[in-house]
Enzyme design. Structure first.
Site, mmCIF file in Angstrom:
data_model
loop_
_atom_site.group_PDB
_atom_site.id
_atom_site.type_symbol
_atom_site.label_atom_id
_atom_site.label_comp_id
_atom_site.label_asym_id
_atom_site.label_seq_id
_atom_site.Cartn_x
_atom_site.Cartn_y
_atom_site.Cartn_z
ATOM 1 N N SER A 118 0.832 -1.197 0.000
ATOM 2 C CA SER A 118 0.000 0.000 0.000
ATOM 3 C C SER A 118 0.870 1.252 0.000
ATOM 4 O O SER A 118 1.667 1.457 -0.913
ATOM 5 C CB SER A 118 -0.962 -0.046 1.194
ATOM 6 O OG SER A 118 -1.971 0.923 1.066
ATOM 7 N N ASP A 121 -9.819 -4.390 -5.014
ATOM 8 C CA ASP A 121 -9.092 -3.271 -4.416
ATOM 9 C C ASP A 121 -9.300 -2.017 -5.255
ATOM 10 O O ASP A 121 -9.112 -2.031 -6.473
ATOM 11 C CB ASP A 121 -7.601 -3.624 -4.362
ATOM 12 C CG ASP A 121 -6.754 -2.563 -3.681
ATOM 13 O OD1 ASP A 121 -7.313 -1.585 -3.156
ATOM 14 O OD2 ASP A 121 -5.516 -2.732 -3.690
ATOM 15 N N HIS A 178 -8.202 -4.852 -0.668
ATOM 16 C CA HIS A 178 -6.930 -4.247 -0.312
ATOM 17 C C HIS A 178 -6.306 -4.898 0.930
ATOM 18 O O HIS A 178 -6.976 -5.115 1.928
ATOM 19 C CB HIS A 178 -7.158 -2.747 -0.062
ATOM 20 C CG HIS A 178 -5.914 -1.948 0.037
ATOM 21 N ND1 HIS A 178 -5.007 -1.834 -1.000
ATOM 22 C CD2 HIS A 178 -5.403 -1.210 1.056
ATOM 23 C CE1 HIS A 178 -4.006 -1.052 -0.619
ATOM 24 N NE2 HIS A 178 -4.221 -0.673 0.620
#
Length: 306
Positions: free
Chosen positions: A167, A248, A280
Protein backbone atom coordinates in the site's frame (compact mmCIF):
# COMPACT_ATOMS: atom_id res chain seq x y z
CA UNK A 1 -11.27 10.80 0.34
CA UNK A 2 -12.98 14.11 1.11
CA UNK A 3 -11.84 16.05 4.16
CA UNK A 4 -14.81 17.09 6.25
CA UNK A 5 -15.16 20.14 8.46
CA UNK A 6 -17.34 19.41 11.47
CA UNK A 7 -19.05 22.24 13.27
CA UNK A 8 -21.09 20.06 15.64
CA UNK A 9 -18.79 20.76 18.57
CA UNK A 10 -16.51 23.32 16.99
CA UNK A 11 -13.42 21.21 17.67
CA UNK A 12 -12.88 18.97 14.65
CA UNK A 13 -11.20 20.74 11.76
CA UNK A 14 -10.61 17.88 9.31
CA UNK A 15 -11.57 14.22 9.20
CA UNK A 16 -10.17 11.61 6.82
CA UNK A 17 -12.11 8.44 7.53
CA UNK A 18 -10.99 5.81 8.44
CA UNK A 19 -7.53 7.20 9.20
CA UNK A 20 -7.57 10.29 11.43
CA UNK A 21 -9.19 13.49 12.65
CA UNK A 22 -7.42 16.80 13.14
CA UNK A 23 -8.71 19.15 15.85
CA UNK A 24 -8.45 22.91 15.92
CA UNK A 25 -5.94 22.75 18.76
CA UNK A 26 -3.64 20.67 16.54
CA UNK A 27 -4.40 17.36 18.21
CA UNK A 28 -4.59 14.29 15.94
CA UNK A 29 -6.92 11.41 16.73
CA UNK A 30 -6.29 8.17 14.87
CA UNK A 31 -9.47 6.27 14.12
CA UNK A 32 -7.62 2.95 14.08
CA UNK A 33 -5.25 3.35 17.06
CA UNK A 34 -2.52 0.73 17.03
CA UNK A 35 -0.38 1.55 20.07
CA UNK A 36 -1.85 -1.36 22.06
CA UNK A 37 -1.11 -3.72 19.18
CA UNK A 38 2.63 -3.09 19.19
CA UNK A 39 4.87 -5.95 20.32
CA UNK A 40 8.52 -6.02 21.39
CA UNK A 41 11.22 -7.81 19.40
CA UNK A 42 11.31 -11.51 20.13
CA UNK A 43 13.37 -14.67 20.30
CA UNK A 44 11.14 -17.06 18.39
CA UNK A 45 11.86 -20.66 17.48
CA UNK A 46 12.75 -19.78 13.87
CA UNK A 47 13.62 -16.08 13.90
CA UNK A 48 15.32 -13.60 16.21
CA UNK A 49 14.54 -9.90 16.07
CA UNK A 50 15.83 -6.72 17.68
CA UNK A 51 15.35 -2.99 17.27
CA UNK A 52 17.88 -0.57 15.87
CA UNK A 53 18.12 3.21 15.93
CA UNK A 54 18.69 4.66 12.47
CA UNK A 55 18.86 8.23 13.75
CA UNK A 56 17.99 10.02 16.97
CA UNK A 57 17.02 13.37 15.47
CA UNK A 58 14.73 12.82 13.74
CA UNK A 59 13.76 9.60 15.50
CA UNK A 60 13.89 6.81 12.92
CA UNK A 61 13.91 3.16 14.01
CA UNK A 62 13.89 -0.28 12.44
CA UNK A 63 13.34 -3.87 13.50
CA UNK A 64 15.94 -6.33 12.25
CA UNK A 65 15.05 -10.02 11.76
CA UNK A 66 17.45 -12.93 11.21
CA UNK A 67 16.66 -16.65 10.88
CA UNK A 68 18.05 -18.96 13.51
CA UNK A 69 20.62 -21.65 12.85
CA UNK A 70 22.95 -19.66 10.60
CA UNK A 71 26.54 -20.75 10.21
CA UNK A 72 29.21 -18.19 11.16
CA UNK A 73 29.96 -17.36 7.52
CA UNK A 74 26.48 -17.92 6.06
CA UNK A 75 25.19 -14.99 3.98
CA UNK A 76 21.54 -14.32 3.19
CA UNK A 77 19.72 -11.79 0.96
CA UNK A 78 18.78 -8.52 2.65
CA UNK A 79 15.14 -7.38 2.62
CA UNK A 80 14.18 -3.78 3.37
CA UNK A 81 10.46 -3.81 4.21
CA UNK A 82 8.26 -0.68 4.39
CA UNK A 83 4.85 -1.01 6.03
CA UNK A 84 1.61 0.50 4.76
CA UNK A 85 -1.17 2.43 6.47
CA UNK A 86 -2.03 5.50 4.41
CA UNK A 87 1.22 7.20 5.47
CA UNK A 88 -0.52 7.94 8.78
CA UNK A 89 -1.03 4.68 10.71
CA UNK A 90 0.76 1.37 11.06
CA UNK A 91 4.13 0.42 12.48
CA UNK A 92 6.98 -1.99 11.96
CA UNK A 93 6.29 -2.92 15.60
CA UNK A 94 2.59 -3.69 15.04
CA UNK A 95 1.91 -7.36 15.77
CA UNK A 96 0.64 -8.01 12.22
CA UNK A 97 3.71 -6.54 10.55
CA UNK A 98 6.08 -8.08 13.10
CA UNK A 99 4.65 -11.53 12.42
CA UNK A 100 4.51 -11.03 8.65
CA UNK A 101 8.08 -9.84 8.23
CA UNK A 102 9.26 -12.52 10.67
CA UNK A 103 7.59 -15.18 8.52
CA UNK A 104 9.27 -13.76 5.40
CA UNK A 105 12.65 -13.92 7.13
CA UNK A 106 12.03 -17.55 8.09
CA UNK A 107 10.55 -18.79 4.81
CA UNK A 108 12.66 -16.82 2.33
CA UNK A 109 15.80 -17.06 4.48
CA UNK A 110 16.58 -13.35 4.44
CA UNK A 111 17.90 -10.80 6.89
CA UNK A 112 15.04 -8.29 7.07
CA UNK A 113 15.06 -4.62 8.06
CA UNK A 114 11.51 -3.40 8.77
CA UNK A 115 11.38 0.40 8.73
CA UNK A 116 9.64 2.42 11.46
CA UNK A 117 9.13 5.77 9.72
CA UNK A 118 7.50 8.91 11.13
CA UNK A 119 3.78 9.17 10.46
CA UNK A 120 1.77 12.03 8.96
CA UNK A 121 0.08 14.37 9.61
CA UNK A 122 2.15 15.25 12.71
CA UNK A 123 5.23 14.62 10.58
CA UNK A 124 4.21 15.99 7.17
CA UNK A 125 5.23 14.20 4.01
CA UNK A 126 8.07 13.88 2.90
CA UNK A 127 9.15 12.67 6.39
CA UNK A 128 8.12 9.08 5.60
CA UNK A 129 10.06 9.09 2.31
CA UNK A 130 13.13 10.61 3.93
CA UNK A 131 13.04 8.11 6.81
CA UNK A 132 12.76 5.13 4.47
CA UNK A 133 15.71 6.46 2.49
CA UNK A 134 17.73 6.96 5.68
CA UNK A 135 16.96 3.39 6.77
CA UNK A 136 17.95 2.06 3.34
CA UNK A 137 21.27 3.91 3.48
CA UNK A 138 21.79 2.61 7.03
CA UNK A 139 21.16 -0.98 5.96
CA UNK A 140 23.36 -0.76 2.85
CA UNK A 141 26.06 0.85 4.98
CA UNK A 142 26.76 -2.62 6.40
CA UNK A 143 28.06 -3.89 3.06
CA UNK A 144 31.66 -3.39 4.19
CA UNK A 145 31.09 -5.43 7.34
CA UNK A 146 31.61 -2.55 9.74
CA UNK A 147 28.10 -1.23 10.36
CA UNK A 148 26.43 -0.91 13.77
CA UNK A 149 24.34 -4.11 13.48
CA UNK A 150 26.32 -7.35 13.73
CA UNK A 151 23.60 -9.49 12.16
CA UNK A 152 23.79 -7.43 8.98
CA UNK A 153 27.59 -7.35 9.12
CA UNK A 154 27.92 -11.10 9.55
CA UNK A 155 25.01 -12.47 7.52
CA UNK A 156 23.88 -9.88 4.97
CA UNK A 157 24.59 -10.60 1.30
CA UNK A 158 24.54 -7.12 -0.21
CA UNK A 159 24.77 -8.49 -3.71
CA UNK A 160 21.16 -9.65 -3.19
CA UNK A 161 19.13 -6.77 -1.73
CA UNK A 162 15.36 -6.47 -2.06
CA UNK A 163 13.01 -3.59 -1.29
CA UNK A 164 9.35 -4.37 -0.58
CA UNK A 165 6.23 -2.82 0.88
CA UNK A 166 2.46 -2.80 0.83
CA UNK A 167 0.00 0.00 0.00
CA UNK A 168 1.62 3.29 1.09
CA UNK A 169 4.77 1.28 1.83
CA UNK A 170 4.84 0.11 -1.78
CA UNK A 171 4.65 3.73 -2.92
CA UNK A 172 7.55 4.58 -0.60
CA UNK A 173 9.47 1.55 -1.91
CA UNK A 174 9.23 2.98 -5.42
CA UNK A 175 10.60 6.28 -4.14
CA UNK A 176 13.54 4.45 -2.56
CA UNK A 177 14.24 2.60 -5.82
CA UNK A 178 14.17 5.88 -7.77
CA UNK A 179 16.66 7.46 -5.36
CA UNK A 180 18.90 4.41 -5.65
CA UNK A 181 18.81 4.79 -9.42
CA UNK A 182 19.77 8.46 -9.15
CA UNK A 183 22.54 8.15 -6.59
CA UNK A 184 24.06 4.79 -7.50
CA UNK A 185 25.36 2.12 -5.15
CA UNK A 186 28.62 1.29 -3.47
CA UNK A 187 30.78 -1.42 -5.00
CA UNK A 188 29.43 -4.88 -4.26
CA UNK A 189 25.87 -3.70 -3.56
CA UNK A 190 23.11 -4.81 -5.91
CA UNK A 191 19.35 -4.26 -5.68
CA UNK A 192 18.05 -7.53 -7.07
CA UNK A 193 14.37 -6.63 -6.98
CA UNK A 194 11.43 -4.65 -5.65
CA UNK A 195 8.10 -6.17 -4.60
CA UNK A 196 4.97 -4.04 -4.21
CA UNK A 197 1.73 -5.33 -2.72
CA UNK A 198 -1.40 -3.34 -3.63
CA UNK A 199 0.57 -0.14 -4.31
CA UNK A 200 -0.85 3.35 -4.04
CA UNK A 201 -0.02 5.65 -6.97
CA UNK A 202 -2.69 8.31 -6.83
CA UNK A 203 -5.63 8.58 -9.17
CA UNK A 204 -8.21 7.90 -6.44
CA UNK A 205 -10.15 9.84 -3.83
CA UNK A 206 -7.33 9.03 -1.40
CA UNK A 207 -5.28 11.75 -3.11
CA UNK A 208 -7.06 14.42 -1.07
CA UNK A 209 -5.63 12.98 2.13
CA UNK A 210 -2.13 12.64 0.64
CA UNK A 211 -2.18 16.25 -0.55
CA UNK A 212 -3.33 17.38 2.91
CA UNK A 213 -0.48 15.47 4.56
CA UNK A 214 2.05 16.91 2.09
CA UNK A 215 1.74 20.71 2.31
CA UNK A 216 4.39 21.27 -0.37
CA UNK A 217 3.16 19.23 -3.29
CA UNK A 218 2.78 19.25 -7.04
CA UNK A 219 -0.92 18.46 -7.05
CA UNK A 220 -2.27 15.24 -8.46
CA UNK A 221 0.66 15.13 -10.89
CA UNK A 222 3.20 15.13 -8.07
CA UNK A 223 5.87 12.57 -9.08
CA UNK A 224 5.37 10.66 -5.83
CA UNK A 225 1.71 10.15 -6.75
CA UNK A 226 2.10 9.82 -10.49
CA UNK A 227 5.65 8.71 -11.33
CA UNK A 228 6.83 10.34 -14.57
CA UNK A 229 8.60 8.34 -17.31
CA UNK A 230 12.04 9.64 -16.32
CA UNK A 231 11.62 8.37 -12.75
CA UNK A 232 10.32 5.01 -13.93
CA UNK A 233 13.15 4.62 -16.41
CA UNK A 234 15.64 5.12 -13.59
CA UNK A 235 14.20 2.65 -11.05
CA UNK A 236 17.32 1.18 -9.51
CA UNK A 237 16.58 -2.54 -9.44
CA UNK A 238 16.59 -5.44 -11.88
CA UNK A 239 13.10 -6.84 -11.51
CA UNK A 240 9.75 -5.80 -10.08
CA UNK A 241 6.89 -7.92 -8.75
CA UNK A 242 3.51 -6.21 -8.31
CA UNK A 243 0.50 -7.75 -6.57
CA UNK A 244 -3.01 -6.43 -7.20
CA UNK A 245 -6.39 -7.55 -5.86
CA UNK A 246 -9.53 -7.64 -7.99
CA UNK A 247 -11.73 -5.76 -5.50
CA UNK A 248 -9.09 -3.27 -4.42
CA UNK A 249 -9.86 0.34 -5.36
CA UNK A 250 -6.11 0.75 -6.02
CA UNK A 251 -6.01 -2.11 -8.54
CA UNK A 252 -6.17 0.10 -11.62
CA UNK A 253 -3.26 2.26 -10.53
CA UNK A 254 -1.15 -0.78 -9.76
CA UNK A 255 -1.70 -2.05 -13.29
CA UNK A 256 -1.07 1.46 -14.65
CA UNK A 257 2.29 1.53 -12.87
CA UNK A 258 3.35 -1.75 -14.47
CA UNK A 259 2.42 -0.61 -17.97
CA UNK A 260 4.11 2.76 -17.52
CA UNK A 261 7.22 1.04 -16.18
CA UNK A 262 7.41 -1.12 -19.30
CA UNK A 263 6.91 1.88 -21.59
CA UNK A 264 9.49 4.03 -19.82
CA UNK A 265 12.50 2.26 -21.27
CA UNK A 266 13.48 0.75 -17.92
CA UNK A 267 15.62 -2.29 -18.65
CA UNK A 268 14.33 -4.72 -16.03
CA UNK A 269 11.51 -7.25 -15.93
CA UNK A 270 8.12 -6.73 -14.32
CA UNK A 271 5.57 -9.37 -13.27
CA UNK A 272 1.97 -8.82 -12.13
CA UNK A 273 0.05 -11.22 -9.90
CA UNK A 274 -3.67 -10.67 -9.36
CA UNK A 275 -5.88 -12.35 -6.77
CA UNK A 276 -9.53 -12.56 -7.77
CA UNK A 277 -12.29 -11.77 -5.32
CA UNK A 278 -9.96 -10.10 -2.81
CA UNK A 279 -9.68 -6.56 -1.45
CA UNK A 280 -6.93 -4.25 -0.31
CA UNK A 281 -4.20 -5.84 1.88
CA UNK A 282 -6.31 -8.96 2.38
CA UNK A 283 -3.07 -10.87 3.02
CA UNK A 284 -2.59 -8.93 6.28
CA UNK A 285 -6.24 -8.99 7.35
CA UNK A 286 -6.64 -12.75 6.86
CA UNK A 287 -3.07 -14.08 6.58
CA UNK A 288 -3.99 -17.75 6.74
CA UNK A 289 -6.47 -17.88 3.86
CA UNK A 290 -5.44 -19.75 0.71
CA UNK A 291 -4.90 -16.65 -1.42
CA UNK A 292 -2.86 -14.93 1.29
CA UNK A 293 -0.66 -17.99 1.49
CA UNK A 294 -0.38 -17.96 -2.30
CA UNK A 295 0.67 -14.31 -2.22
CA UNK A 296 3.29 -14.96 0.43
CA UNK A 297 4.53 -18.02 -1.40
CA UNK A 298 5.10 -16.02 -4.58
CA UNK A 299 6.79 -13.25 -2.61
CA UNK A 300 9.06 -15.76 -0.88
CA UNK A 301 9.99 -17.29 -4.25
CA UNK A 302 10.80 -13.80 -5.56
CA UNK A 303 13.06 -13.11 -2.58
CA UNK A 304 14.79 -16.44 -3.15
CA UNK A 305 15.44 -15.50 -6.75
CA UNK A 306 13.50 -18.47 -8.10
Amino acid sequence: MEPTKADDNGDVLHEFFPFFKVYKDGRVERLMPMEKLKVPPSEDAEVRSRDATISSEPAVLARVFVPRGLGPAERLPVLIYIHGGGFSIGSAFHRGYHEYVSSLAAEARVVAVSVEYRLAPENPIPACYDDAWAATQWALGHAGGNGPDQWLNEHGDFGRVYVAGDSAGANISHSVAVRIGRTGLAAGVRIAGMAMVHPYFGGTDDDKMWLYMCPENGGRDDPRLKPPPEDLAGVGCEKVLVFVAQRDHLRGRGLWYCEELKRSGWGGSVEVVEHEGESHVFHLLKPHCDKALDLKGKLVAFLKGT
